[in-house]
Design an enzyme around this catalytic site. Structure first.
Site, PDB file in Angstrom:
ATOM      1  CG  ASP A   1      37.064 -22.996  21.009  1.00 24.43           C
ATOM      2  OD1 ASP A   1      38.051 -22.107  20.684  1.00 24.43           O
ATOM      3  OD2 ASP A   1      35.760 -22.606  20.779  1.00 24.43           O
TER       4      ASP A   1
ATOM      5  CE  LYS B   1      38.552 -24.062  17.744  1.00 23.61           C
ATOM      6  NZ  LYS B   1      39.438 -22.897  18.124  1.00 23.61           N
TER       7      LYS B   1
END
Ligand code: NDP
Ligand code: 2IT
Length: 445
Positions: free
Chosen positions: A164, A124
């Site tokens: 995201d 991430k």
């Protein structure tokens, strides 16, 4: 395995990283039995090796605004675990972004990606950049500066970022352009790309669609479906939009969406042009959901509150972490809500999850029910590798199949002797076992 001992040590090493510690504790508590039954897991040091990211890159992102003023943001990429495939996971641009939030998201991503059945490890990244009020030229310069550092550690077989919160098609485009220029290659290094340059059909809708497909499977176990059901959704971004589309298509009625400013209640149902309007609202970069109530005067805006006080049959939290607490959970339960499927990552607090499990309602944790986004990213990677593009039906069919398989895996590992399915346990155990086995096969590295 002693969960409290591990957590005490982790807390000492990572003080104040509350979201990260919360995510690790939830996983460890669910896999405790399985680890204790399989002593080879502890012997190989799997837990210690799993909770420490492979590497964390933190970097400076300087950029110049339209008035010529210089700004400096912080950029991150967490490469958490690549036991089953290249690091894979989104980039989040939001002022709240910090190491704790990205480590929790990267850790969750390991198990989510494992559940998809596709070969993807967990990662991430992101930045504390705030896109609100920025021009497209400013966003472009920021994305280019961000990629000037990130490109060094990513690659189509190494680490494949995606979107995201705050990162959609526009930002992916700007970052891809810079990567292409720096490396002199045109490869599938990012997913969520534009359709004309390597993107996959259905990727924009995939997280929301997948979440609803998963909820559909849960409802099936109770002999019912979305038809005629009232559905509360939170958020008004990419995931909320996809979920609203699919719920409506399946005959359910979405009555809420929300933003940081409050929520919209629309008793007539948020469908058709109202769902299209969500995209417009989001693209306006304003950070508020209130304008929906001006556009559709039959709806009402409830300031500073969350949608969980509305009576509904099904709840789909699709905004952000820890947006649904114990009181919200009890409100939902008391109002007769039968199923909660998380579209966001970790939107329910541990106390809320405990209430859902205690009251034995259907509850799907994000790592299972929102895995459709990254799964379709995996399908985008496959298409890029083959240099082919599948049609819409083909991608959607594969996505649907994957969500059904994830549901089945959760039932397999989460069903107790009374027949109740603890999807939290099911998802964590199933996701964990595959990664642990791969780590054991590959030695201590
Ligand atoms: P978007 O940026 O498209 O939307 C996020 C939405 O949540 C925005 O409407 C945002 O508003 C809103 N929001 C932020 N904070 C709050 C808050 N405190 N209360 C209510 N609403 C809030 O992001 P996505 O839709 O892509 O992501 C939503 C969630 O889904 C995140 O948890 C993400 O990690 C998760 N997810 C996303 C996937 C994807 O493929 N995109 C895949 C799997 C999970 P604002 O930005 O104005 O604050
Ligand atoms: O949380 C997630 O799974 C995502 N933001 C999507 C990640 C991806 O690589 O598509």
């Amino acid at each position: 395995m002693n969960v409290d001992k591990i957590m005490n040590e982790l807390e000492k090493k990572n003080p104040g990283e509350v979201e990260y510690l919360q995510a690790v504790r939830e996983v460890l508590e669910s896999i405790e039995d399985v680890v204790n039954e399989n002593p080879q897991i502890e012997a190989a040091g799997i837990i210690d090796r799993l909770i420490e990211p492979d590497r964390v890159l933190m970097f400076k992102v300087p950029w110049v605004d339209d008035k010529g003023q210089v700004h400096v943001n912080r950029g991150f990429r967490i490469q958490f675990n690549n036991a089953i495939g290249p690091y894979k996971g989104g980039l989040r641009f939001h002022p709240s972004v910090n190491l704790s939030i990205l480590k929790f998201l990267g850790f969750e991503q390991i198990f989510k990606n494992s559940l998809t059945t596709l070969p993807m490890g967990g990662g991430k990244g992101g930045s504390d950049f705030d896109a609100k009020g920025k021009s497209d030229a400013e966003i472009m310069r920021f994305c280019q500066s961000f990629m000037l550092e990130l490109w060094k550690i990513i690659g189509p077989e190494t680490d494949v970022p995606a979107g995201d919160i705050g990162v959609g098609g526009k930002e992916i485009g700007f970052m891809y352009g810079m990567y292409k220029k720096l490396t002199h290659t045109h490869v599938g290094v990012l997913t969520g790309k534009g359709l004309n340059w390597g993107g996959s059909l259905v990727r924009p809708e995939a997280t929301g669609f997948g979440c609803v497909y998963f909820a559909q499977e849960m409802l099936k176990t109770k002999g019912t479906d979305f038809k005629g059901k009232t559905v509360a959704v939170s958020g008004f971004g990419n995931v909320a939009w996809g979920a609203a589309l699919k719920v409506t298509e399946l005959g359910g009625k979405v009555v809420t969406i929300s933003g940081p400013d409050g929520y919209i209640y629309d008793a007539d149902g948020i469908s058709g042009e109202k769902i299209d309007y969500m995209l417009e609202l989001r693209a306006s970069n304003q950070d508020i959901v209130k304008p929906y109530s001006y556009e559709f005067p039959n709806s009402k805006f409830v300031q500073g509150r969350r949608p969980w006080e509305v009576k509904c049959d099904i709840a789909l939290p699709c905004a952000t972490q820890n947006e649904l607490g114990k009181e919200d959970a009890l409100n939902l339960i008391n109002n007769g809500c039968m199923a909660v499927a998380e579209g966001a990552n970790m939107p329910s607090t541990p106390e809320a999850v405990e209430s859902f499990l205690e009251h034995k309602i259907l509850f799907a944790p994000g790592k299972a029910s929102n895995a459709g986004g990254v799964a379709t990213s995996g399908l985008e990677m496959s298409q890029n590798s083959m240099k082919l593009a599948w049609g819409k039906e083909e991608v959607d069919r594969r996505l649907h199949e994957i969500m059904k398989n994830i549901h089945e895996a959760c039932v397999k590992h989460g069903k107790d002797s009374t027949g109740f399915v603890n999807y939290v346990k099911g998802a964590n155990v199933s996701g964990f076992l595959k990664v642990a086995q791969a780590m054991m096969d590959q030695g201590i590295i």
